[in-house]
Design an enzyme around this catalytic site. Structure first.
Site, short mmCIF file in Angstrom:
data_model
loop_
_atom_site.label_atom_id
_atom_site.label_comp_id
_atom_site.label_asym_id
_atom_site.label_seq_id
_atom_site.Cartn_x
_atom_site.Cartn_y
_atom_site.Cartn_z
N HIS A 191 -11.46 46.28 55.88
CA HIS A 191 -10.99 44.44 55.81
C HIS A 191 -10.93 44.46 54.54
O HIS A 191 -9.89 44.10 54.28
CB HIS A 191 -11.35 43.89 56.46
N ASP A 392 -10.47 41.17 46.29
CA ASP A 392 -10.24 40.86 48.17
C ASP A 392 -9.33 42.39 48.31
O ASP A 392 -8.41 42.48 47.71
CB ASP A 392 -9.88 39.60 47.37
P1 ADQ Z 1 -12.11 37.48 54.52
O1 ADQ Z 1 -13.02 37.43 53.18
O2 ADQ Z 1 -12.81 36.20 55.20
O3 ADQ Z 1 -11.54 38.19 55.25
P2 ADQ Z 1 -9.26 35.61 53.75
O4 ADQ Z 1 -8.03 37.07 53.64
O5 ADQ Z 1 -8.83 34.88 52.72
O6 ADQ Z 1 -10.56 36.32 53.27
O7 ADQ Z 1 -9.68 35.33 54.43
C1 ADQ Z 1 -9.88 33.72 55.08
C2 ADQ Z 1 -9.77 32.73 56.30
O8 ADQ Z 1 -10.31 31.94 56.58
C3 ADQ Z 1 -8.07 32.62 55.95
O9 ADQ Z 1 -7.52 32.72 57.25
C4 ADQ Z 1 -8.23 31.20 55.71
O10 ADQ Z 1 -7.30 30.47 56.25
C5 ADQ Z 1 -9.83 30.99 56.11
N1 ADQ Z 1 -10.31 29.69 55.81
C6 ADQ Z 1 -10.86 29.55 54.43
N2 ADQ Z 1 -10.91 28.77 53.72
C7 ADQ Z 1 -11.52 27.66 54.77
C8 ADQ Z 1 -11.76 26.21 55.11
N3 ADQ Z 1 -12.54 25.82 54.55
N4 ADQ Z 1 -11.80 26.28 56.87
C9 ADQ Z 1 -11.22 26.51 57.08
N5 ADQ Z 1 -10.77 27.85 56.77
C10 ADQ Z 1 -10.90 28.86 56.29
C11 ADQ Z 1 -11.54 39.91 55.28
C12 ADQ Z 1 -11.22 39.95 53.70
C13 ADQ Z 1 -10.03 40.09 53.24
C14 ADQ Z 1 -9.13 40.49 53.79
C15 ADQ Z 1 -9.87 39.86 55.82
C16 ADQ Z 1 -8.27 40.30 56.72
O11 ADQ Z 1 -12.37 39.95 52.26
O12 ADQ Z 1 -9.06 41.06 51.76
O13 ADQ Z 1 -8.13 39.89 53.67
O14 ADQ Z 1 -10.84 40.39 55.88
O15 ADQ Z 1 -7.74 41.55 57.01
#
Ligand code: ADQ
Length: 494
Positions: A191, A392
Site C-alpha cells: 500500500h 505517498d
Molecule cells: P494512509 O497513509 O492512511 O494509507 P490515505 O490513502 O490518505 O493514507 O488514507 C487515509 C484515510 O483516512 C482516508 O480514507 C481518509 O478519509 C481517512 N481520514 C483521514 N483523516 C481523517 C480524519 N481526520 N477523520 C476521519 N478519517 C480520516 C495507506 C497509504 C496510502 C494509500 C492507502 C491505501 O499510505 O498511500 O492510499 O494506504 O492503499
C-alpha cells in the site's frame, strides 16, 4: 461485487478488519469496526465468499479468550464475518512493539517513503519482524491445511497478503506449504511506495525482503514506477532475470508477475454521503481543505508555509479564504510524531497570530477524527482540496474529494506528483510541495480558476474514479492472480 470461490480466499493483514476492546462494565470483549478503504473493499468479498481473515486483534488475548461475534446492530462491512472465519495472531507485547513501532514504522515506513535520514536500523527489531512474520506464516499454513481437508471443487485457495508489515511471510508460507504438498496461490499488495534501488539498498537485510516477496505468484503495487523499482532491485540485488516490459521476475525456478493495481475508493458510497450529509461549517469563506493522518510524509508543515506565502503574495485573499486542516492523530507514542504535533501547533499559532483580524482567522485546525458523514460534507463544501504529501503510495483523500464534488460549480483538486494519485489524476493541478512559492501560486490559481475550467477538470476526474473504484481494484487483483471471478448473477469471467 466480485467474489472468490467459496471458502477459498484468505486475507492476511497486520490488523484484523476490526479491533477488540474490553467492555468496562461487562468485561467482555467487543468488536470495534475499522472503516478504512481496504476493509470496505475486501470485507464484503470475504464475507460473501465465506473466506478467512488472519490478523492482529489490537489486544493481547488472555488464555481462553475468543473472538466475539459481531453486535447484531452492526451495519459495517465486517458485520457478517463470523468469529470462526477470523484467525487472530497474538504476540507478547514487547515483540509486537519492537516489530510494529521499531521495524515497520521506525524503519520501513520512512525508508520506503524515501526519507532514509529518519529510518532507524536495528538488528533487534529486525529479529522481531522475522519472528512476527513467521507466526503469521504459520497461522496461514494452518488455515491452508484445514482447507485441504475440505472436499470442494471450488478452486485453489488464494492467500492475499497485505502491506509492508508482512514482506517476509510469503516465502515462509511457500517453504512450509510446499513441503506439505498443499495447493494454493499467493498474492501480495504493497500500500506504500516501493523505493528506488539507491534507497532500498540501504536496508541491511534487503535480500531477505526481496526473497520474501518473491515467494508470491503475483506482487501488486499502486503504480508502474513502484513495479519498476521492485524489478530493478530484484535484478541488481539478487541477480534475477527480469522482463521489464512484461513486468516479470524469475526466482527459484518460478516466474513472479509484478502488476500496477491502483487502489480506488467506494465512489458511489461517497457520492451518497455527500448528497445526504448536512452542512458542517456554514461560512462565506472559500475553504481550502486538507485531510491527513498527522504524519511527516503527508507534507503538513510545507502546506502551512505555502499558505502563509499565499497570504503574503496575494493579500486579496485575506478575510475571504481559510485553510481547514483536519489531522488525525497517528502513532502518537513515537517521538517523531509528537515532535510534528508540536511543530504544527506552533506554526498554526504563529500564522494565525500574524494574520488574524477580529472577524477572521486564516487557519482552522482540527486535531482529531471526524465522522465519515462530516468528512463528506467538508469535501463537498470546500473550494479547493490541497493534497500535497512529500511521498505517498496512492492517497485516498484526493479521490474521496472528487467523489464528493457533486456541486454544479465544483472545486479544484491540487495534488502532489509524489503521491500515486498525482500520477493518474492528470486533470488536477499538479504541485511540488517542496517549492513553497510555486505551491502558493498554485493555490492562487485554484482559488481564482474560472468556473468552466473547474467543471471540465472535475468532470474528467470524477469519471475516472467512478469507473476505477475499489470494486474495480478488487476485481483487478483477482484477475491478475489468474483466479476465477464470479460476478453478480454468477457469470464466470475468463
Ligand atoms: P494512509 O497513509 O492512511 O494509507 P490515505 O490513502 O490518505 O493514507 O488514507 C487515509 C484515510 O483516512 C482516508 O480514507 C481518509 O478519509 C481517512 N481520514 C483521514 N483523516 C481523517 C480524519 N481526520 N477523520 C476521519 N478519517 C480520516 C495507506 C497509504 C496510502 C494509500 C492507502 C491505501 O499510505 O498511500 O492510499 O494506504 O492503499
Amino acid at each position: 461485487m466480485p467474489a472468490y470461490a467459496s471458502g477459498k480466499l484468505i486475507i492476511v493483514s497486520n490488523r484484523l478488519p476490526f479491533i477488540l476492546k474490553k467492555n468496562e462494565q461487562t468485561l467482555k470483549l467487543e468488536r470495534k469496526a475499522s472503516a478504512g478503504g481496504l476493509v470496505t473493499a475486501v470485507a464484503p468479498v470475504v464475507v460473501q465468499g465465506n473466506g478467512l481473515w488472519i490478523g492482529w486483534a489490537g489486544i493481547h488475548l488472555e488464555e481462553g479468550e475468543e473472538i466475539p461475534e459481531s453486535d447484531p446492530n452492526d451495519t459495517t462491512p465486517t458485520a457478517g464475518l463470523r468469529s470462526d472465519k477470523v484467525i487472530p495472531v497474538d504476540f507478547d507485547p514487547q515483540t509486537f512493539d519492537s516489530y510494529y513501532n521499531g521495524c515497520c514504522n521506525g524503519t520501513f515506513w520512512p525508508l520506503f517513503h524515501s526519507m532514509p535520514d529518519r529510518a532507524q536500523f536495528s538488528a533487534d527489531s529486525w529479529k522481531s519482524y522475522c519472528a512476527v512474520n513467521k507466526e503469521f506464516a504459520s497461522k496461514t499454513v494452518g488455515a491452508l491445511e484445514n482447507l485441504s481437508t475440505v472436499e470442494t471443487d471450488a478452486g485453489t485457495p488464494l492467500v492475499w497478503l497485505h502491506d509492508y508489515h508482512l514482506m517476509l511471510a510469503a516465502n515462509s508460507i511457500r517453504n512450509v506449504a510446499d513441503e506439505k504438498n498443499l495447493k494454493f496461490k499467493l498474492g501480495f499488495f504493497l500500500h506504500i511506495p516501493f523505493p528506488p534501488w539507491d534507497i532500498f539498498r540501504l536496508f541491511p537485510w534487503a535480500d531477505e525482503i526481496l526473497q520474501g516477496m518473491l515467494g508470491c505468484d503475483m506482487v501488486g503495487f499502486h503504480i508502474e514506477d513502484y513495479c519498476l523499482n521492485f524489478v530493478d532491485c530484484c535484478q541488481r540485488r539478487l541477480g534475477c532475470r527480469v522482463d521489464r516490459k512484461n513486468l516479470l521476475v524469475e526466482h527459484g525456478g518460478r516466474t513472479v508477475r509484478i502488476r500496477p493495481l491502483p487502489i480506488g475508493i467506494p465512489f458511489d458510497r461517497f457520492v451518497e454521503m455527500a448528497k445526504q450529509a448536512p452542512t458542517v461549517i456554514s461560512t462565506s469563506l472559500q475553504l481550502i481543505l486538507a485531510v491527513d493522518r498527522l504524519d511527516y510524509t503527508k507534507g503538513l508543515v510545507h502546506r502551512l508555509k505555502a499558505f502563509e506565502i499565499l497570504l503574503e503574495r496575494y493579500p486579496q485573499h485575506k478575510d475571504k479564504v481559510a485553510l481547514m486542516q483536519i489531522a488525525v492523530p497517528s502513532r502518537t507514542d513515537v517521538k517523531e510524531y509528537q515532535d510534528l504535533k508540536e511543530e504544527m501547533d506552533q506554526l498554526v499559532g504563529r500564522i494565525n497570530g500574524r494574520f488574524s483580524t477580529p472577524n477572521w482567522s486564516p487557519i482552522k485546525y482540527i486535531y482529531g477524527c471526524v465522522s465519515q458523514n462530516d468528512l463528506a460534507a467538508f469535501y463537498r463544501d470546500s473550494a479547493v482540496a490541497m493534497v500535497t504529501p512529500l511521498r505517498d503510495g496512492m492517497n485516498l483523500v484526493a479521490k474521496e474529494f472528487v467523489a464528493c464534488q457533486i456541486k454544479e460549480s465544483p472545486g479544484v483538486l491540487i495534488v502532489s506528483p509524489f503521491a500515486g494519485a498525482g500520477e493518474m489524476m492528470n486533470e488536477a493541478l499538479i504541485c511540488n510541495p517542496y517549492e513553497l512559492v510555486e505551491a502558493a501560486d498554485t493555490l492562487h490559481r485554484a482559488l481564482t480558476m474560472p468556473e468552466d475550467e473547474r467543471i471540465l477538470r472535475m468532470r474528467c476526474l470524477r469519471r475516472r474514479e467512478k469507473v476505477h473504484d475499489v470494486d474495480f481494484w478488487m476485481r483487478s487483483f483477482l484477475k491478475a492472480m489468474g483466479t476465477l471471478i464470479f460476478e453478480d448473477g454468477d457469470d464466470v469471467l475468463p
